[in-house]
Write a protein that holds these residues in place. Structure first.
Motif, PDB file in Angstrom:
ATOM      1  N   UNK A  88       0.832  -1.211   0.000  1.00  0.00           N
ATOM      2  CA  UNK A  88       0.000   0.000   0.000  1.00  0.00           C
ATOM      3  C   UNK A  88       0.859   1.251   0.000  1.00  0.00           C
ATOM      4  N   UNK A  89       1.990   1.217   0.683  1.00  0.00           N
ATOM      5  CA  UNK A  89       2.842   2.401   0.744  1.00  0.00           C
ATOM      6  C   UNK A  89       3.482   2.698  -0.608  1.00  0.00           C
ATOM      7  N   UNK A  90       3.742   1.642  -1.373  1.00  0.00           N
ATOM      8  CA  UNK A  90       4.399   1.844  -2.665  1.00  0.00           C
ATOM      9  C   UNK A  90       3.409   2.139  -3.775  1.00  0.00           C
ATOM     10  N   UNK A  91       2.261   1.450  -3.760  1.00  0.00           N
ATOM     11  CA  UNK A  91       1.322   1.565  -4.881  1.00  0.00           C
ATOM     12  C   UNK A  91      -0.031   2.157  -4.496  1.00  0.00           C
ATOM     13  N   UNK A  92      -0.199   2.493  -3.222  1.00  0.00           N
ATOM     14  CA  UNK A  92      -1.466   3.059  -2.796  1.00  0.00           C
ATOM     15  C   UNK A  92      -2.395   2.005  -2.218  1.00  0.00           C
ATOM     16  N   UNK A  93      -3.336   2.448  -1.397  1.00  0.00           N
ATOM     17  CA  UNK A  93      -4.235   1.529  -0.714  1.00  0.00           C
ATOM     18  C   UNK A  93      -5.117   0.767  -1.694  1.00  0.00           C
ATOM     19  N   UNK A  94      -5.391   1.352  -2.865  1.00  0.00           N
ATOM     20  CA  UNK A  94      -6.245   0.692  -3.867  1.00  0.00           C
ATOM     21  C   UNK A  94      -5.607  -0.607  -4.362  1.00  0.00           C
ATOM     22  N   UNK A  95      -4.271  -0.692  -4.326  1.00  0.00           N
ATOM     23  CA  UNK A  95      -3.589  -1.882  -4.815  1.00  0.00           C
ATOM     24  C   UNK A  95      -3.934  -3.128  -4.002  1.00  0.00           C
ATOM     25  N   UNK A  96      -4.472  -2.940  -2.806  1.00  0.00           N
ATOM     26  CA  UNK A  96      -4.822  -4.085  -1.965  1.00  0.00           C
ATOM     27  C   UNK A  96      -6.156  -4.717  -2.349  1.00  0.00           C
ATOM     28  N   UNK A  97      -6.854  -4.116  -3.313  1.00  0.00           N
ATOM     29  CA  UNK A  97      -8.138  -4.672  -3.752  1.00  0.00           C
ATOM     30  C   UNK A  97      -7.970  -6.093  -4.272  1.00  0.00           C
ATOM     31  N   UNK A  98      -6.855  -6.342  -4.971  1.00  0.00           N
ATOM     32  CA  UNK A  98      -6.618  -7.679  -5.502  1.00  0.00           C
ATOM     33  C   UNK A  98      -6.229  -8.693  -4.444  1.00  0.00           C
ATOM     34  N   UNK A  99      -5.868  -8.225  -3.239  1.00  0.00           N
ATOM     35  CA  UNK A  99      -5.466  -9.135  -2.169  1.00  0.00           C
ATOM     36  C   UNK A  99      -6.644  -9.586  -1.308  1.00  0.00           C
ATOM     37  N   UNK A 100      -7.800  -8.953  -1.476  1.00  0.00           N
ATOM     38  CA  UNK A 100      -8.929  -9.256  -0.602  1.00  0.00           C
ATOM     39  C   UNK A 100      -9.363 -10.716  -0.689  1.00  0.00           C
ATOM     40  N   UNK A 101      -9.304 -11.283  -1.897  1.00  0.00           N
ATOM     41  CA  UNK A 101      -9.752 -12.665  -2.076  1.00  0.00           C
ATOM     42  C   UNK A 101      -8.810 -13.671  -1.424  1.00  0.00           C
ATOM     43  N   UNK A 102      -7.609 -13.246  -1.092  1.00  0.00           N
ATOM     44  CA  UNK A 102      -6.635 -14.159  -0.480  1.00  0.00           C
ATOM     45  C   UNK A 102      -6.731 -14.168   1.038  1.00  0.00           C
ATOM     46  N   UNK A 103      -7.586 -13.311   1.603  1.00  0.00           N
ATOM     47  CA  UNK A 103      -7.683 -13.190   3.063  1.00  0.00           C
ATOM     48  C   UNK A 103      -8.757 -14.140   3.589  1.00  0.00           C
ATOM     49  N   UNK A 104      -8.386 -14.986   4.538  1.00  0.00           N
ATOM     50  CA  UNK A 104      -9.321 -15.946   5.124  1.00  0.00           C
ATOM     51  C   UNK A 104     -10.055 -15.379   6.334  1.00  0.00           C
ATOM     52  N   UNK A 105      -9.424 -14.454   7.042  1.00  0.00           N
ATOM     53  CA  UNK A 105     -10.020 -13.884   8.251  1.00  0.00           C
ATOM     54  C   UNK A 105     -11.109 -12.877   7.865  1.00  0.00           C
ATOM     55  N   UNK A 106     -12.390 -13.164   8.192  1.00  0.00           N
ATOM     56  CA  UNK A 106     -13.479 -12.249   7.810  1.00  0.00           C
ATOM     57  C   UNK A 106     -13.312 -10.856   8.398  1.00  0.00           C
ATOM     58  N   UNK A 107     -12.811 -10.759   9.617  1.00  0.00           N
ATOM     59  CA  UNK A 107     -12.651  -9.453  10.261  1.00  0.00           C
ATOM     60  C   UNK A 107     -11.612  -8.617   9.521  1.00  0.00           C
ATOM     61  N   UNK A 108     -10.479  -9.211   9.198  1.00  0.00           N
ATOM     62  CA  UNK A 108      -9.438  -8.493   8.460  1.00  0.00           C
ATOM     63  C   UNK A 108      -9.933  -8.117   7.067  1.00  0.00           C
ATOM     64  N   UNK A 109     -10.655  -9.024   6.434  1.00  0.00           N
ATOM     65  CA  UNK A 109     -11.152  -8.767   5.085  1.00  0.00           C
ATOM     66  C   UNK A 109     -12.117  -7.592   5.077  1.00  0.00           C
ATOM     67  N   UNK A 110     -13.014  -7.548   6.065  1.00  0.00           N
ATOM     68  CA  UNK A 110     -13.984  -6.457   6.128  1.00  0.00           C
ATOM     69  C   UNK A 110     -13.289  -5.119   6.384  1.00  0.00           C
TER      70      UNK A 110
END
Length: 266
Positions: A88-110
């Motif tokens: 996120x620091x290098x490419x911006x917070x929007x770059x994490x959109x593609x990582x959401x599907x890899x997160x198993x923890x519902x709380x972290x994902x939300x």
């Protein structure tokens, strides 16, 4: 498997039965299905009067966590959040959109989903904190079910003992039958006190510890996501999150490998 819980119950039962046998007692003297039925049935009925069925069902499901609780890998969670922070620091917070599907923890994902959607930092904290508080309030009721059972069972055991004594009083003409009847009557008290102090109350205490650990993990995740939104240095985030660990300090070799395995764009 929680060795402390299983070993503790076995040690307590063996100690009590062993002491009884050393005094000349036998298992047959305390094996009374009727007394057990009175204690379990009476305790279950009293608990059902006090709590809704949904809370009781949740408590029964949570009971397994007293004896079987998969260890959480907090180091891996920290490594994952640090990797997200670097990206996120290098490419911006929007770059994490593609990582959401890899997160198993519902709380972290939300939490990350809210961050990626551009939600203000204060709103992310408020929304996720509200979820934390609501879940904590519900989880507090689960140990209360076992605490109540631990309070009711000795009293129900006394009721069973009194019922047994009533039966004994009807056979006062046979002194041998009276002696045996009194011994049997007090078995219900043993069951009530034993279940309260060896099962119900210890289970309530262990579940409180489990819930606290889970709450601390979620707070760590929330602080990690907030720090990412604030643009904090990944190393500072790691140091900050490590304060949530039960044994803060240098990451062990397994945690270092987990952190290095996180793909951070070059």
């Amino acid at each position: 498997m929680d060795i402390a819980s299983i070993g503790g119950i076995l040690l307590a039962v063996l100690g009590i039965l062993g002491g009884m046998m050393m005094e000349g007692g036998s298992l047959a003297q305390i094996t009374q299905p009727t007394a057990m039925m009175i204690v379990l049935g009476g305790t279950a009925g009293a608990v059902m009067v006090q709590f809704p069925l949904a809370t009781i069902a949740a408590a029964l499901k949570q009971m397994m966590r007293v004896f079987f609780n998969p260890p959480g890998d907090d180091e891996a969670v920290i490594a994952q959040l640090v990797g997200f922070a670097a990206e996120a620091r290098r490419y911006g917070i929007i770059s994490l959109d593609g990582e959401l599907e890899t997160i198993d923890d519902p709380f972290m994902k939300q939490a990350l989903m809210l961050a990626v959607d551009g939600t203000e930092l204060s709103m992310v904290r408020a929304i996720m904190q509200l979820e934390l508080d609501n879940k904590a309030e519900f989880e507090e009721k689960v140990p209360q079910v076992f605490e109540s059972a631990g309070g009711f069972s000795p009293t129900v055991g006394i009721i069973g003992a009194v019922m047994g004594l009533i039966q004994v009083m009807q056979h006062l003409d046979d002194i041998n039958a009276v002696g045996r009847g009194i011994a049997v009557a007090f078995v219900a008290t043993i069951y009530g006190v034993g279940l309260a102090n060896l099962v119900f109350l210890p289970a309530a205490g262990k579940l409180k510890i489990r819930n606290h650990e889970e709450q601390m993990k979620k707070m760590m995740v929330l602080e990690g996501v907030i720090s990412i939104l604030e643009g904090m240095n990944p190393r500072m985030i790691e140091t900050k999150l490590r304060t949530f660990l039960r044994e803060p300090g240098a990451a062990p070799a397994a945690a270092v490998k987990a952190r290095d395995a996180v793909k951070v764009p070059a």
